[in-house]
Write an enzyme that holds these catalytic residues in place. Structure first.
Site, mmCIF file in Angstrom:
data_model
loop_
_atom_site.group_PDB
_atom_site.id
_atom_site.type_symbol
_atom_site.label_atom_id
_atom_site.label_comp_id
_atom_site.label_asym_id
_atom_site.label_seq_id
_atom_site.Cartn_x
_atom_site.Cartn_y
_atom_site.Cartn_z
ATOM 1 N NE ARG A 5 -4.195 -1.679 -0.274
ATOM 2 C CZ ARG A 5 -4.086 -2.637 -0.832
ATOM 3 N NH1 ARG A 5 -3.635 -2.910 -1.649
ATOM 4 N NH2 ARG A 5 -5.967 -3.519 -0.468
ATOM 5 C CG HIS A 11 -3.513 -1.061 -6.726
ATOM 6 N ND1 HIS A 11 -3.928 -0.012 -5.650
ATOM 7 C CD2 HIS A 11 -3.282 -2.180 -6.747
ATOM 8 C CE1 HIS A 11 -3.804 -1.135 -4.888
ATOM 9 N NE2 HIS A 11 -3.663 -2.470 -5.022
HETATM 10 P P1 NDP Z 1 -1.106 -11.826 4.629
HETATM 11 O O1 NDP Z 1 -2.099 -11.442 5.788
HETATM 12 O O2 NDP Z 1 -1.162 -13.204 4.735
HETATM 13 O O3 NDP Z 1 0.152 -11.923 5.351
HETATM 14 C C1 NDP Z 1 0.440 -10.391 6.051
HETATM 15 C C2 NDP Z 1 1.665 -10.911 6.282
HETATM 16 O O4 NDP Z 1 2.137 -9.444 7.325
HETATM 17 C C3 NDP Z 1 2.426 -11.736 8.040
HETATM 18 O O5 NDP Z 1 3.233 -12.573 7.607
HETATM 19 C C4 NDP Z 1 2.271 -10.417 9.039
HETATM 20 O O6 NDP Z 1 2.807 -11.902 9.836
HETATM 21 C C5 NDP Z 1 2.915 -9.667 8.630
HETATM 22 N N1 NDP Z 1 2.751 -9.145 9.397
HETATM 23 C C6 NDP Z 1 1.759 -7.792 9.737
HETATM 24 N N2 NDP Z 1 1.879 -7.077 10.065
HETATM 25 C C7 NDP Z 1 2.499 -7.204 10.930
HETATM 26 C C8 NDP Z 1 3.803 -6.436 11.579
HETATM 27 N N3 NDP Z 1 3.516 -5.244 12.788
HETATM 28 N N4 NDP Z 1 4.962 -6.386 11.448
HETATM 29 C C9 NDP Z 1 5.008 -7.643 11.143
HETATM 30 N N5 NDP Z 1 5.020 -8.672 10.280
HETATM 31 C C10 NDP Z 1 3.786 -8.414 10.302
HETATM 32 O O7 NDP Z 1 -1.318 -10.895 3.351
HETATM 33 P P2 NDP Z 1 -1.111 -10.733 2.449
HETATM 34 O O8 NDP Z 1 0.231 -11.708 1.831
HETATM 35 O O9 NDP Z 1 -2.148 -11.777 1.320
HETATM 36 O O10 NDP Z 1 -0.933 -9.229 1.274
HETATM 37 C C11 NDP Z 1 -0.717 -8.435 2.199
HETATM 38 C C12 NDP Z 1 -0.981 -6.764 1.749
HETATM 39 O O11 NDP Z 1 -0.359 -7.116 -0.202
HETATM 40 C C13 NDP Z 1 -2.499 -7.013 1.165
HETATM 41 O O12 NDP Z 1 -2.904 -6.296 2.996
HETATM 42 C C14 NDP Z 1 -2.525 -5.506 0.376
HETATM 43 O O13 NDP Z 1 -2.332 -4.780 0.985
HETATM 44 C C15 NDP Z 1 -1.188 -6.026 -0.184
HETATM 45 N N6 NDP Z 1 -1.424 -6.083 -2.203
HETATM 46 C C16 NDP Z 1 -1.224 -5.824 -2.984
HETATM 47 C C17 NDP Z 1 -2.150 -6.009 -4.136
HETATM 48 C C18 NDP Z 1 -1.640 -4.991 -4.907
HETATM 49 O O14 NDP Z 1 -1.648 -5.432 -6.780
HETATM 50 N N7 NDP Z 1 -0.624 -4.622 -5.437
HETATM 51 C C19 NDP Z 1 -2.603 -7.409 -4.606
HETATM 52 C C20 NDP Z 1 -3.206 -8.442 -2.925
HETATM 53 C C21 NDP Z 1 -2.348 -7.394 -2.059
HETATM 54 P P3 NDP Z 1 2.233 -12.843 10.147
HETATM 55 O O15 NDP Z 1 2.337 -14.254 9.417
HETATM 56 O O16 NDP Z 1 2.884 -13.488 11.861
HETATM 57 O O17 NDP Z 1 0.725 -12.947 10.808
HETATM 58 C C1 OXD Z 2 -5.886 -6.248 -2.970
HETATM 59 C C2 OXD Z 2 -4.997 -5.419 -4.040
HETATM 60 O O1 OXD Z 2 -5.748 -5.955 -1.713
HETATM 61 O O2 OXD Z 2 -5.354 -5.653 -5.121
HETATM 62 O O3 OXD Z 2 -6.035 -7.436 -3.331
HETATM 63 O O4 OXD Z 2 -4.439 -4.349 -3.432
#
Ligand code: NDP
Ligand code: OXD
Length: 311
Positions: A223, A271
Site C-alpha cells: 500500500r 496498482h
Molecule cells: P497476509 O495477511 O497473508 O500476510 C501479511 C503478512 O504481514 C504476515 O506475514 C504478517 O505476519 C505480516 N505482518 C502484519 N503486520 C505486521 C507487523 N506489524 N510486523 C511484521 N509483520 C507483520 O497478506 P497477503 O500476503 O495476502 O497480502 C499482503 C498485502 O499485499 C495486502 O494486505 C495488500 O495490502 C497487498 N496487496 C497488494 C496487491 C497489489 O496489486 N499491489 C494485491 C494484493 C494484495 P504474521 O504472519 O505473523 O501474521
Molecule cells: C488487494 C489489492 O488488496 O488488489 O487485493 O490491492
C-alpha cells in the site's frame, strides 16, 4: 439466500452474473440504499451506509487481499458475520512474477542495457554477485511467502520479516519489532508485502530505509501509505538508495505532476502487480458462502480477517 454486491471501482455486471451462476439458488443483487437485507455481502471499499443498513449479514467477502479500506468502517459483529479476504485466488503467482521481474531487472541492470541499445552501443557490464543483493521481504503471508520461494529459486539470498516467528525453507526469517533492525541491516532489495495497519503505516521512512545496505532498492507492492514519499526521494538523491519500483501510492491514481512519474530511478506501475482474477475469486467466495450457509464453523474458512490485528 440473498447476496448484496457493493464494490466501488468495479464493473458490477460480470460479477453479478458470475456469482449468480456459481450460486444458482441465491438472489444476487447490486446494492443501492434502501435495498433488501442480505445474508452475505461481496464488497470492495463499500460506504459506511452499506453496513449501517445491512444488519442481517452472516458473512462479508472482500474481493481483494487487503482489507485496510474495510476495517476503517463500523462492521457487523465478526462472530456473527466474519470478514473474509481473498486467500490467494491467483494473486500470489502474479505477485511472484512482478517482484522477480523487478528484482532481476535491477540486479542485471537491464535499464542500463536498454539505454546502451538505444544508442546502438554493444557493451558489457561486469556481472554482479547475487550474494551482494540479499532480498528482504516484509510480510511473509500468502503473498510474501510465495514471492520468497520464487526469489530463492533464482539463488538470491532471501530474508523475511513477519509479526510472528516463521520458518520458510530457504528464507532467513526475522520477526517482530525486535527483529526489524537485524532484518534491515543486511537487506539490499526491500520488498513490502505487509498489510496496511496502524503498526505498518509509514514503515518505510528515513529511519528504517537508512538501515538498509548502501545502494538499496525498494519495491512497494503493498500500500502507498507504507512509504514516506519524500524520505525515499531524499535517500535516492543522497545515493543511499539506488531506485525503486512502486505499484501502490498514497493517492491512486498517482496525481498528475507527482515527482514519481518522471523520476529516472523510479518505475511506476498502476496498482497492477497482482490483480483480482474474477473467475477464481467468484469460485472461492461462492465455495465459502456455501460452506457458511451449511453451518461450517467460521474458523474452518481460510482468509478470515482478525479485526483486532487489522488483517
Ligand atoms: P497476509 O495477511 O497473508 O500476510 C501479511 C503478512 O504481514 C504476515 O506475514 C504478517 O505476519 C505480516 N505482518 C502484519 N503486520 C505486521 C507487523 N506489524 N510486523 C511484521 N509483520 C507483520 O497478506 P497477503 O500476503 O495476502 O497480502 C499482503 C498485502 O499485499 C495486502 O494486505 C495488500 O495490502 C497487498 N496487496 C497488494 C496487491 C497489489 O496489486 N499491489 C494485491 C494484493 C494484495 P504474521 O504472519 O505473523 O501474521
Ligand atoms: C488487494 C489489492 O488488496 O488488489 O487485493 O490491492
Amino acid at each position: 439466500m440473498h447476496i448484496a454486491f457493493c464494490c466501488t471501482d468495479t464493473k458490477a455486471e460480470p460479477w453479478l452474473q458470475g456469482l449468480q451462476a456459481a450460486l444458482p439458488g441465491a438472489t444476487v443483487q447490486l446494492w443501492s440504499p434502501g435495498a433488501a437485507l442480505a445474508d452475505y455481502a461481496v464488497v470492495w471499499a463499500p460506504p459506511q451506509a452499506f453496513f449501517d443498513e445491512q444488519t442481517a449479514l452472516r458473512g462479508v467477502f472482500n474481493i481483494g487481499a487487503g482489507v485496510d479500506a474495510l476495517v476503517k468502517l463500523r462492521l457487523p459483529d465478526a462472530t456473527q458475520a466474519p470478514v473474509v479476504r481473498l486467500d490467494d485466488a491467483g494473486m500470489s503467482v502474479q505477485m511472484a512474477e512482478y517482484v522477480c521481474h523487478a528484482v532481476i531487472r535491477h540486479f542485471r541492470e537491464f535499464d542500463a542495457y536498454e539505454a546502451d541499445v538505444a544508442r546502438q552501443e554493444w557493451s558489457y557490464r561486469k556481472p554482479r554477485r547475487r550474494s551482494d543483493f540479499p532480498v528482504g521481504i516484509m510480510g511473509l503471508g500468502v503473498l510474501g511467502e510465495r514471492v520468497s520461494r520464487a526469489l530463492a529459486q533464482f539463488d538470491f539470498p532471501v530474508r523475511g520479516w513477519s509479526r510472528s516467528a516463521k520458518t520458510v525453507p530457504g528464507v532467513q526469517c526475522f520477526s517482530g519489532l525486535a527483529g526489524l533492525n537485524d532484518f534491515l541491516a543486511a537487506t539490499r532489495v526491500l520488498v513490502c508485502l505487509l498489510p496496511l495497519t496502524p503498526d505498518t503505516e509509514s514503515i518505510m521512512r528515513k529511519e528504517t530505509l537508512e538501515r538498509l545496505l548502501p545502494g538499496a532498492y525498494i519495491i512497494n507492492v503493498a500500500r502507498g501509505a507504507h512509504l514516506v514519499d519524500d524520505d525515499l526521494m531524499a535517500l535516492i538523491d543522497s545515493g543511499h538508495i539506488a531506485g525503486a519500483t512502486l505499484d501502490v501510492f498514497r493517492v491512486e491514481p498517482l496525481p498528475a505532476g507527482h515527482p514519481f512519474w518522471a523520476h529516472s530511478k523510479i518505475t511506476v506501475t498502476p496498482h497492477t502487480s497482482a490483480r483480482t482474477l474474477r473467475d477464481e475469486s467468484i469460485a472461492q467466495i461462492a465455495g465459502k458462502i456455501q460452506a457458511l450457509h451449511r453451518g461450517a464453523p467460521i474458523a474452518s474458512l481460510a482468509g478470515v480477517v482478525d479485526l483486532k490485528k487489522g488483517y
